[in-house]
Scaffold this active site. Structure first.
Site, PDB file in Angstrom:
ATOM      1  N   VAL A 193     -13.015   8.340  -0.494  1.00  0.00           N
ATOM      2  CA  VAL A 193     -11.472   8.269  -0.831  1.00  0.00           C
ATOM      3  C   VAL A 193     -11.047   9.611  -0.031  1.00  0.00           C
ATOM      4  O   VAL A 193     -11.502  10.903  -0.419  1.00  0.00           O
ATOM      5  CB  VAL A 193     -11.300   8.556  -2.446  1.00  0.00           C
ATOM      6  N   LEU A 194     -10.008   9.430   0.412  1.00  0.00           N
ATOM      7  CA  LEU A 194      -9.268  10.787   1.182  1.00  0.00           C
ATOM      8  C   LEU A 194      -8.195  11.082   0.233  1.00  0.00           C
ATOM      9  O   LEU A 194      -7.440  10.291  -0.257  1.00  0.00           O
ATOM     10  CB  LEU A 194      -8.641  10.245   2.555  1.00  0.00           C
ATOM     11  N   ASP A 253      -3.090   4.528   0.326  1.00  0.00           N
ATOM     12  CA  ASP A 253      -2.283   5.750  -0.435  1.00  0.00           C
ATOM     13  C   ASP A 253      -3.309   6.881  -1.224  1.00  0.00           C
ATOM     14  O   ASP A 253      -4.351   6.487  -0.803  1.00  0.00           O
ATOM     15  CB  ASP A 253      -1.289   4.981  -1.362  1.00  0.00           C
ATOM     16  N   HIS A 303     -11.079  -4.088   2.800  1.00  0.00           N
ATOM     17  CA  HIS A 303     -11.668  -4.073   1.566  1.00  0.00           C
ATOM     18  C   HIS A 303     -12.148  -5.470   1.303  1.00  0.00           C
ATOM     19  O   HIS A 303     -11.764  -6.410   1.459  1.00  0.00           O
ATOM     20  CB  HIS A 303     -11.042  -3.657   0.366  1.00  0.00           C
ATOM     21  N   VAL A 329      -7.508   4.335  -5.486  1.00  0.00           N
ATOM     22  CA  VAL A 329      -8.754   3.614  -4.628  1.00  0.00           C
ATOM     23  C   VAL A 329      -8.167   2.196  -4.387  1.00  0.00           C
ATOM     24  O   VAL A 329      -8.333   1.577  -5.318  1.00  0.00           O
ATOM     25  CB  VAL A 329      -9.916   3.836  -5.740  1.00  0.00           C
ATOM     26  N   GLY A 380     -20.855  -0.112  10.862  1.00  0.00           N
ATOM     27  CA  GLY A 380     -19.968  -0.214  11.834  1.00  0.00           C
ATOM     28  C   GLY A 380     -19.616  -1.789  12.642  1.00  0.00           C
ATOM     29  O   GLY A 380     -18.853  -1.757  13.773  1.00  0.00           O
TER      30      GLY A 380
HETATM   31  C1  GAR Z   1     -17.019  -3.723   5.159  1.00  0.00           C
HETATM   32  O1  GAR Z   1     -17.485  -5.013   4.436  1.00  0.00           O
HETATM   33  C2  GAR Z   1     -15.835  -3.210   4.289  1.00  0.00           C
HETATM   34  O2  GAR Z   1     -15.014  -4.242   3.947  1.00  0.00           O
HETATM   35  C3  GAR Z   1     -16.662  -2.560   3.348  1.00  0.00           C
HETATM   36  O3  GAR Z   1     -17.600  -1.866   3.883  1.00  0.00           O
HETATM   37  C4  GAR Z   1     -18.043  -2.859   4.832  1.00  0.00           C
HETATM   38  C5  GAR Z   1     -18.476  -1.948   5.923  1.00  0.00           C
HETATM   39  O4  GAR Z   1     -18.955  -2.596   7.120  1.00  0.00           O
HETATM   40  N1  GAR Z   1     -15.553  -1.264   2.763  1.00  0.00           N
HETATM   41  C6  GAR Z   1     -15.272  -1.021   1.449  1.00  0.00           C
HETATM   42  O5  GAR Z   1     -16.282  -1.445   0.514  1.00  0.00           O
HETATM   43  C7  GAR Z   1     -14.570   0.068   1.036  1.00  0.00           C
HETATM   44  N2  GAR Z   1     -13.967   0.111   0.033  1.00  0.00           N
HETATM   45  P1  GAR Z   1     -19.425  -2.151   8.529  1.00  0.00           P
HETATM   46  O6  GAR Z   1     -19.920  -0.924   8.468  1.00  0.00           O
HETATM   47  O7  GAR Z   1     -20.392  -3.103   9.061  1.00  0.00           O
HETATM   48  O8  GAR Z   1     -17.965  -2.327   9.174  1.00  0.00           O
END
Ligand code: GAR
Length: 211
Positions: A92-93, A141, A109, A144, A13
């Site tokens: 994935v939603l 969308d 991402h 993925v 988070g």
């Molecule tokens: C982030 O680096 C985000 O870009 C990645 O998960 C991490 C969450 O960090 N998301 C993905 O890989 C989605 N495909 P956080 O929980 O500390 O915000």
């Protein structure tokens, strides 16, 4: 009337925290709820500490993923959310969600999409030896990490000796700036799909600062 934001999370988070610190309660924007597929996500504690309503939606508690997605979409809809931010949401939603929130959901991402979609994007990029890495914020969308790209920022991983921890720190530093910036732009009505090319996003950055 505030601009109502919902955030979906799965883990630590830190991106949610950046939104709480720099968006929530500012410039007419409000994070009204935070939902998670993972009931134990540290992100939920961050939301609760900020006095934001939380909801837990583990897929295993529903008959199917589709059913969970429909319940999640209704929960966000009942809270009159205008924008949903996927901030480290690792599932994935499906169509039950996308039908309701297409064009109103963004994701952050940790790669320069369309390179390295899906999980472990940073490891994949380092294994590939790319000369540029980065962060993408895009509309969601049904694919993925495949929706129209709103913002990207690149960096040179060689500067970080390809040390994964250092690269991850750099990715987070960028994400914590880029994602709130995109949310501010959307709340200000400065982001729209190009009517001539549904893959292309038009962003009017004039006068919208970083904080
Ligand atoms: C982030 O680096 C985000 O870009 C990645 O998960 C991490 C969450 O960090 N998301 C993905 O890989 C989605 N495909 P956080 O929980 O500390 O915000």
């Amino acid at each position: 009337m505030s601009f109502r934001i919902g955030v979906l999370v799965s883990g630590e988070g830190s991106n949610l925290q950046a939104l709480i610190d720099t968006v929530h309660g500012r410039g007419g924007m409000e994070i009204v709820c935070v939902g998670s597929n993972n009931p134990d996500a540290r992100a939920l504690a961050r939301a609760e500490a900020a006095g934001i309503e939380t909801g837990r939606f583990p897929a295993g508690s529903y008959g199917s993923r589709e059913e969970r997605d429909a319940v999640l979409a209704s929960w966000l809809g009942e809270r009159r959310v205008e924008l949903v931010v996927l901030a480290g949401f690792m599932e994935v939603l499906g169509p039950a969600y996308i039908r309701r929130f297409r064009g109103h959901t963004v994701n952050v991402h940790p790669s320069l999409l369309p390179a390295f979609p899906g999980v472990h994007a940073i490891d994949q990029a380092l294994a590939q030896g790319v000369r540029l890495m980065g962060v993408t914020v895009h509309f969601v969308d049904e694919g993925v990490d495949s929706g129209p790209i709103i913002a990207q920022e690149a960096f040179d991983p060689v500067t970080y000796s390809r040390d994964i921890a250092a690269v991850e720190r750099r990715v987070h530093e960028i994400e914590h700036r880029l994602l709130p910036r995109v949310v501010r732009l959307i709340a200000a009505g400065r982001v729209r799909i190009d009517p001539e090319n549904p893959r292309s996003v038009i962003v009017d950055e004039d006068g919208v600062g970083d904080d």
